[in-house]
Design a protein around this motif. Structure first.
Motif, PDB file in Angstrom:
ATOM      1  N   CYS A   1      -6.531 -12.504  -6.517  1.00 49.86           N
ATOM      2  CA  CYS A   1      -7.052 -11.047  -6.241  1.00 49.86           C
ATOM      3  C   CYS A   1      -6.968 -10.394  -5.302  1.00 49.86           C
ATOM      4  CB  CYS A   1      -8.795 -11.600  -6.716  1.00 49.86           C
ATOM      5  SG  CYS A   1      -9.525 -12.548  -5.325  1.00 49.86           S
ATOM      6  N   VAL A   2      -7.359  -9.149  -5.171  1.00 47.13           N
ATOM      7  CA  VAL A   2      -7.116  -8.617  -4.378  1.00 47.13           C
ATOM      8  C   VAL A   2      -8.035  -7.608  -3.599  1.00 47.13           C
ATOM      9  CG1 VAL A   2      -5.899  -6.419  -3.440  1.00 47.13           C
ATOM     10  CG2 VAL A   2      -4.842  -8.116  -4.432  1.00 47.13           C
ATOM     11  N   VAL A   3      -8.596  -7.612  -2.845  1.00 47.47           N
ATOM     12  CA  VAL A   3     -10.646  -7.466  -2.194  1.00 47.47           C
ATOM     13  C   VAL A   3     -10.414  -6.385  -1.198  1.00 47.47           C
ATOM     14  CG1 VAL A   3     -11.585  -9.070  -3.825  1.00 47.47           C
ATOM     15  CG2 VAL A   3     -11.662  -8.922  -1.153  1.00 47.47           C
TER      16      VAL A   3
ATOM     17  N   GLU B   1      -5.562 -12.644   5.473  1.00 45.05           N
ATOM     18  CA  GLU B   1      -6.142 -10.921   5.568  1.00 45.05           C
ATOM     19  C   GLU B   1      -4.999 -10.019   6.241  1.00 45.05           C
ATOM     20  OE1 GLU B   1      -9.330  -9.848   6.709  1.00 45.05           O
ATOM     21  OE2 GLU B   1     -10.883 -11.853   5.971  1.00 45.05           O
ATOM     22  N   ASP B   2      -5.656  -8.903   5.667  1.00 39.44           N
ATOM     23  CA  ASP B   2      -4.995  -7.375   6.302  1.00 39.44           C
ATOM     24  C   ASP B   2      -3.335  -8.102   5.394  1.00 39.44           C
ATOM     25  OD1 ASP B   2      -6.065  -6.581   8.744  1.00 39.44           O
ATOM     26  OD2 ASP B   2      -6.148  -8.189  10.129  1.00 39.44           O
ATOM     27  N   ALA B   3      -3.419  -7.684   4.376  1.00 31.90           N
ATOM     28  CA  ALA B   3      -2.228  -8.808   3.592  1.00 31.90           C
ATOM     29  C   ALA B   3      -2.021  -7.358   3.600  1.00 31.90           C
ATOM     30  CB  ALA B   3      -3.057  -8.708   1.865  1.00 31.90           C
ATOM     31  N   GLN B   4      -2.500  -5.998   3.354  1.00 31.40           N
ATOM     32  CA  GLN B   4      -1.019  -5.487   3.386  1.00 31.40           C
ATOM     33  C   GLN B   4      -0.084  -4.746   4.468  1.00 31.40           C
ATOM     34  OE1 GLN B   4      -3.893  -4.834   4.344  1.00 31.40           O
ATOM     35  NE2 GLN B   4      -4.160  -3.779   6.008  1.00 31.40           N
ATOM     36  N   ARG B   5      -0.313  -5.576   5.349  1.00 35.84           N
ATOM     37  CA  ARG B   5       0.613  -5.673   6.399  1.00 35.84           C
ATOM     38  C   ARG B   5       1.686  -6.400   6.429  1.00 35.84           C
ATOM     39  NH1 ARG B   5      -2.326  -6.036  12.040  1.00 35.84           N
ATOM     40  NH2 ARG B   5       0.325  -5.505  12.674  1.00 35.84           N
ATOM     41  N   PHE B   6       1.851  -7.194   5.057  1.00 36.55           N
ATOM     42  CA  PHE B   6       3.064  -8.414   5.322  1.00 36.55           C
ATOM     43  C   PHE B   6       3.919  -7.526   3.659  1.00 36.55           C
ATOM     44  CE2 PHE B   6      -0.427 -10.691   6.165  1.00 36.55           C
ATOM     45  CZ  PHE B   6      -0.405 -11.163   7.500  1.00 36.55           C
TER      46      PHE B   6
ATOM     47  N   SER C   1      -6.837  -1.642   4.115  1.00 40.06           N
ATOM     48  CA  SER C   1      -5.942  -0.307   4.510  1.00 40.06           C
ATOM     49  C   SER C   1      -6.837   0.633   3.255  1.00 40.06           C
ATOM     50  CB  SER C   1      -4.879  -0.768   3.865  1.00 40.06           C
ATOM     51  OG  SER C   1      -4.113   0.966   4.047  1.00 40.06           O
ATOM     52  N   ASP C   2      -6.834   1.690   2.882  1.00 40.54           N
ATOM     53  CA  ASP C   2      -6.889   3.123   2.699  1.00 40.54           C
ATOM     54  C   ASP C   2      -6.052   4.004   1.386  1.00 40.54           C
ATOM     55  OD1 ASP C   2     -10.457   2.360   3.132  1.00 40.54           O
ATOM     56  OD2 ASP C   2     -10.478   4.221   5.080  1.00 40.54           O
ATOM     57  N   ALA C   3      -4.857   3.157   2.318  1.00 37.12           N
ATOM     58  CA  ALA C   3      -3.866   4.149   1.613  1.00 37.12           C
ATOM     59  C   ALA C   3      -4.065   3.107  -0.009  1.00 37.12           C
ATOM     60  CB  ALA C   3      -2.640   3.337   3.136  1.00 37.12           C
TER      61      ALA C   3
ATOM     62  N   LYS D   1      -0.993   0.087  -4.513  1.00 37.64           N
ATOM     63  CA  LYS D   1      -0.528  -0.578  -5.427  1.00 37.64           C
ATOM     64  C   LYS D   1       0.587  -1.627  -5.445  1.00 37.64           C
ATOM     65  CE  LYS D   1       3.997   2.322  -7.611  1.00 37.64           C
ATOM     66  NZ  LYS D   1       4.135   3.665  -7.341  1.00 37.64           N
ATOM     67  N   ARG D   2       1.177  -1.947  -4.271  1.00 29.93           N
ATOM     68  CA  ARG D   2       2.148  -2.987  -3.607  1.00 29.93           C
ATOM     69  C   ARG D   2       1.865  -3.928  -4.071  1.00 29.93           C
ATOM     70  NH1 ARG D   2       2.894  -3.610   1.401  1.00 29.93           N
ATOM     71  NH2 ARG D   2       4.482  -4.851   1.311  1.00 29.93           N
TER      72      ARG D   2
END
Length: 685
Positions: free
Chosen positions: A447-449, A554-559, A586-588, A593-594
C-alpha cells in the motif's frame, strides 16, 4: 596547488579539520574535486510567520522585536528568540550557541531557514540557519550542494574549502578523445567538475552530470572489457561427476524446485562439464531461491573431490548461509565438510578453519572477504561463488580465483536489471536468470499512503508484533541534517519507542556504525530480541529474517523503484503473509505514479523496466537511486541511454585501436585503472 597537494594546503584547513576531511575520504585536492555532492537543495521563497506551516523546511521572515534570551541548563546554554506576525507566534532555539544574541539585534529583520515544527500549538524552529535579507537573496532559488559529512565537519565549511580550490584555477586533464566529446555532445571536463559542485542553473547541472556519468560508465566498461580479454577461454581442468548425483537430493526436498531453478542448475552443470572455465552470473529476484542452487553446485564439486567457496558480503549473512548449509546437509543425509571463515572470528577459530581447509579437499567453505586473505590456503579449489553486492567486486573475484588453479566462477545477484542493461554491465559473464518465485511464497501485500496514515501503520505494526512477528522501518537519512529533508533513523527510532508499547524492543541500524555493532544489531533482530528495526538502506543486502512480516518505508518517493523492491524483499521470506507500507510525503503527481508500479506488481524485472520508462531529467535530486551498482553519480536506470552510448564508444575505440596506442587514446588505460582503484578505495574493498 596541485592535484596531489594535501587538503591541508587550502587556507583555513588545519590539522584537526584535515582529519575530519580524511574521515570522508578526502586527503588531497584531487579527492575533494572528485567527491561529488550527495544531493542539492533549492532555497524556497521566504514566508511570514503567519504563512509558515509545520512539517517542512522553510525560510521564515522574523523581525527581532525583543532581545534574545539565553537560558542556562546543566548540559548547555539555549538561545531563544520569540517572533510574532499577526496572531501567529514562533519560538526559535539554538543549542550551545549563546553568541547568536549578538547577531540577532533588536529592530533588525532576518530570514531563518530550517525545519518548522509545531509543539503545543506553537510553531518552533531548532537550530535554524540565520541570513540577512541580502544574504538570502543571493542564495534564493539557487542549487546548493549537500555533501556526505562527518561529525564536526559542516556543509558550509566543505563548500568554502571547495570554492577556494576551484578559484585557484587548477585544471584537470581532459582525457576523453575530442571525437568522443563531439559525437555525444559532452561538456569539457573542468567545466563539468566545477558545475557539478556549484551549478549556475539546472541546465548547467544537467550538462555537467551527463559528462561525469558518461565518464563513469566509459571508464568502468573500458576496464571491464580489457580485463575480459585477458581472462577469456581458460581451459577447464576439472572432472566433475555426472548430474544424476543430485537426483536423490532433489527428491528429499520438502518442495519442488521451480522450472527457472532447474533451468539455471542445468546451465551451471553444463558449464562445469564444458571445455572452458565457467564465468556465469545468476540473476534472481529476492526470494527466488538462489541459495539452494548454489548449495547443489557446491555439493557437486564436493562429491567430485573438489573444494568450493561461497563469499557473502557481510559477516551475519555468511553465518546464516553456513547455518542453512548445515540444515541442507542434515536434510539430505550427506557426508561433506563445511567450513566457516569470517574476519570477526577469533584467532583460534580462524586457525581451526585454516586447518580444516587443508585437511578436507572436498570442503564447502563459506565466509566473507577473509576467504581470500593470505592465510587462507585452499586445496583443490574448483568453484567460487560470490554473493555479489556490486560490480566493483570483480577485483575481489580475481584475487579469490588466484587461490586455486583458475576455478569456475559463479556470481549471484538479487538486483533486477533489464537484460539489455545486464548484457552491457556484465559483459564479462554469461547470464542466467531465475525469474520465478517458489509457489509456497505468498505475494506481498502493498500500500502507498500519505503521512497522515502513520498512526494506522504504527497500530498495524503493533498487532503484527503481538502476533509474534517483526517489522522493518526504513528512513532515507542517518540523522537530522540542516541541508536535507526526510525522516532520519536516530530520531525516528526514539519516536517509535514512544509510540509503541514498552514491551516492544525498537533499535536502529545504519552504515556509519562500526561493523561489529551492525552485526550485533542484525543478530539480535534475527533472534527476535529486537522486534522493530529502524534502518537506512543498509538492510538492502541483509540477513534472512523469515519472521519479519512488515516493511514500512518513509519518504518512499525518494527511492528508485528497483531499490524499493529490494527493500521490500526483506519481508515475504516465509509462508506467512507479509506487507509493505510505503509512506509518500510528496504532493507531486509523478511520485504517486511511480510508487503505484510497486502496488501493481511484485515482479522485480517488470519493476526495473518500468523504472527505466518513468525516470525524468530531474530525478537525480535526492538520495542515490540504484546504490547496488555503487557508481558515484551514475544510475543504471535513469542513465540507461548514456550507458548504451558509453558502451558503443568503448567498442568503437577498441575496434579501432585495441592496444590504445594512438595519440588521441594516450592515457585512457591508466585513467581507467585509476578510476577503478579510486572506486575500490571509496567502497573500502
Amino acid at each position: 596547488m596541485e592535484i596531489t597537494t594535501p587538503v591541508s594546503g587550502v587556507k583555513g584547513v588545519g590539522a584537526k579539520t584535515e582529519q575530519l576531511f580524511q574521515k570522508t575520504g578526502v586527503y588531497t585536492i584531487g579527492d575533494i574535486l572528485l567527491r561529488f555532492p550527495r544531493e542539492y537543495t533549492r532555497f524556497p521563497e521566504p514566508v511570514e510567520i503567519s504563512g509558515a506551516s509545520a512539517g517542512k523546511k522553510q525560510a521564515v521572515i522574523v523581525r527581532v522585536e525583543s532581545p534574545v534570551i539565553v537560558k542556562r541548563t546543566k548540559a548547555m546554554q539555549i538561545a531563544i528568540l520569540n517572533g510574532t506576525h499577526l496572531d501567529k507566534k514562533m519560538e526559535c532555539l539554538w543549542f550551545r550557541m549563546p553568541y547568536v544574541r549578538n547577531t540577532l539585534t533588536r529592530g533588525q529583520t532576518f530570514i531563518l531557514y530550517g525545519n518548522v515544527q509545531e509543539k503545543g500549538g506553537l510553531l518552533s524552529m531548532e537550530q535554524p540557519v540565520i541570513y540577512t535579507p541580502v544574504q538570502y537573496e543571493a542564495v534564493a532559488g539557487s542549487l546548493q550542494p549537500v555533501y556526505g559529512l562527518t561529525s564536526g565537519l559542516t556543509n558550509n565549511l566543505y563548500k568554502k574549502t571547495l570554492r577556494q580550490v576551484l578559484d585557484a584555477g587548477l585544471l584537470l586533464p581532459d582525457y576523453l578523445p575530442a571525437q568522443t566529446k563531439k559525437t555525444y555532445g559532452l561538456a569539457e571536463y573542468n567545466y563539468a567538475v566545477s558545475q557539478i559542485h556549484f551549478p549556475k542553473d539546472f541546465d548547467a547541472l544537467a550538462d555537467a552530470r551527463r559528462r561525469l556519468v558518461f565518464d563513469e560508465f566509459f571508464l568502468f566498461l573500458l576496464y571491464m572489457q580489457l580485463q575480459k580479454e585477458q581472462g577469456q577461454t581458460l581451459e577447464n581442468i576439472y572432472q566433475f561427476r555426472e548430474e544424476h548425483l543430485l537426483t536423490p537430493l532433489l527428491e528429499k526436498l520438502p518442495y519442488k524446485l521451480t522450472g527457472a531453478q532447474l533451468r539455471v542448475l542445468d546451465e551451471i552443470i553444463r558449464d562445469l562439464h564444458g571445455p572452458h572455465i565457467m564465468q556465469r552470473l545468476i540473476q534472481g529476484d529476492v526470494g527466488s531461491g538462489k541459495t539452494i542452487v548454489a548449495f547443489l553446485a557446491m555439493y557437486l564439486a564436493s562429491a567430485s573431490g573438489y573444494q568450493s567457496a561461497l563469499m557473502a558480503p557481510t559477516e551475519v549473512l555468511a553465518a546464516q548461509h553456513y547455518e542453512t548449509f548445515e540444515q541442507y546437509v542434515e536434510l539430505f543425509g550427506i557426508k561433506t565438510h563445511l567450513v566457516l571463515l569470517t574476519g570477526a572470528m577469533t584467532a583460534k577459530q580462524k586457525r581451526r578453519a585454516y586447518e580444516r581447509m587443508q585437511l578436507f579437499d572436498d570442503a564447502m567453505i563459506i565466509g566473507t572477504h577473509a576467504l581470500f586473505q593470505e592465510k587462507a590456503v585452499y586445496d583443490h579449489l574448483a568453484l567460487v561463488i560470490t554473493d555479489e553486492q556490486h560490480r566493483f567486486g570483480v577485483r575481489q573475484r580475481e584475487t579469490f580465483s588466484l587461490k586455486g588453479e583458475s576455478p569456475h566462477i559463479l556470481v549471484m545477484s538479487a538486483t533486477p536489471i533489464p537484460r539489455t542493461l545486464a548484457i552491457i554491465l556484465y559483459g564479462d559473464l554469461d547470464i542466467s536468470v531465475i525469474d520465478e518465485v517458489p509457489a509456497r511464497r505468498l505475494p506481498i501485500k502493498n500500500c502507498v499512503v500519505g503521512s497522515g496514515w502513520r498512526p494506522n501503520a504504527y497500530e498495524f505494526i503493533r498487532k503484527e508484533i503481538e502476533a509474534g512477528h517483526q517489522a522493518y522501518v526504513i528512513c532515507p537519512l542517518v540523522e537530522a541534517s540542516e541541508n536535507a529533508e526526510g525522516e532520519n533513523v536516530t530520531d525516528y527510532c526514539e519516536k517509535l519507542r514512544q509510540a509503541l508499547p514498552d514491551g516492544i524492543q525498537v533499535d536502529f541500524l545504519h552504515g556509519k556504525m562500526r561493523s561489529d555493532m551492525k552485526n550485533k544489531v542484525m543478530e539480535a533482530f534475527a533472534a527476535n530480541e529486537i522486534q522493530v528495526l529502524v534502518s537506512t538502506t543498509v538492510v538492502e543486502v541483509g540477513v534472512n529474517v523469515p519472521n519479519a512480516t512488515v516493511m514500512m518505508i518513509e519518504d518512499a518517493q525518494r527511492f528508485g523503484l528497483a531499490q524499493l523492491h529490494q527493500l521490500r524483499g526483506r519481508v515475504g521470506r516465509s509462508d506467512m503473509q507479509s506487507y509493505c507500507i510505503m509512506i509518500n510525503t510528496s504532493d507531486a503527481k509523478g511520485s504517486s505514479k511511480r510508487l503505484d508500479v510497486l502496488n501493481r506488481t511484485n515482479d522485480g524485472f517488470q519493476i526495473a523496466s518500468e523504472d527505466l520508462k518513468l525516470r525524468g531529467p530531474g530525478d537525480f535530486f535526492g538520495i542515490r537511486q540504484s546504490g547496488d551498482m555503487e557508481f558515484q553519480l551514475a544510475d543504471i536506470y535513469q542513465d540507461a541511454r548514456v550507458l548504451q552510448q558509453a558502451s558503443d564508444e568503448v567498442k568503437r575505440i577498441l575496434d579501432l585501436d585495441r592496444a590504445l596506442a594512438l595519440p588521441e587514446h594516450e592515457g585512457l588505460l591508466r585513467k581507467a585503472q585509476d578510476y577503478f582503484e579510486r572506486q575500490m578505495e571509496r567502497l573500502n574493498l
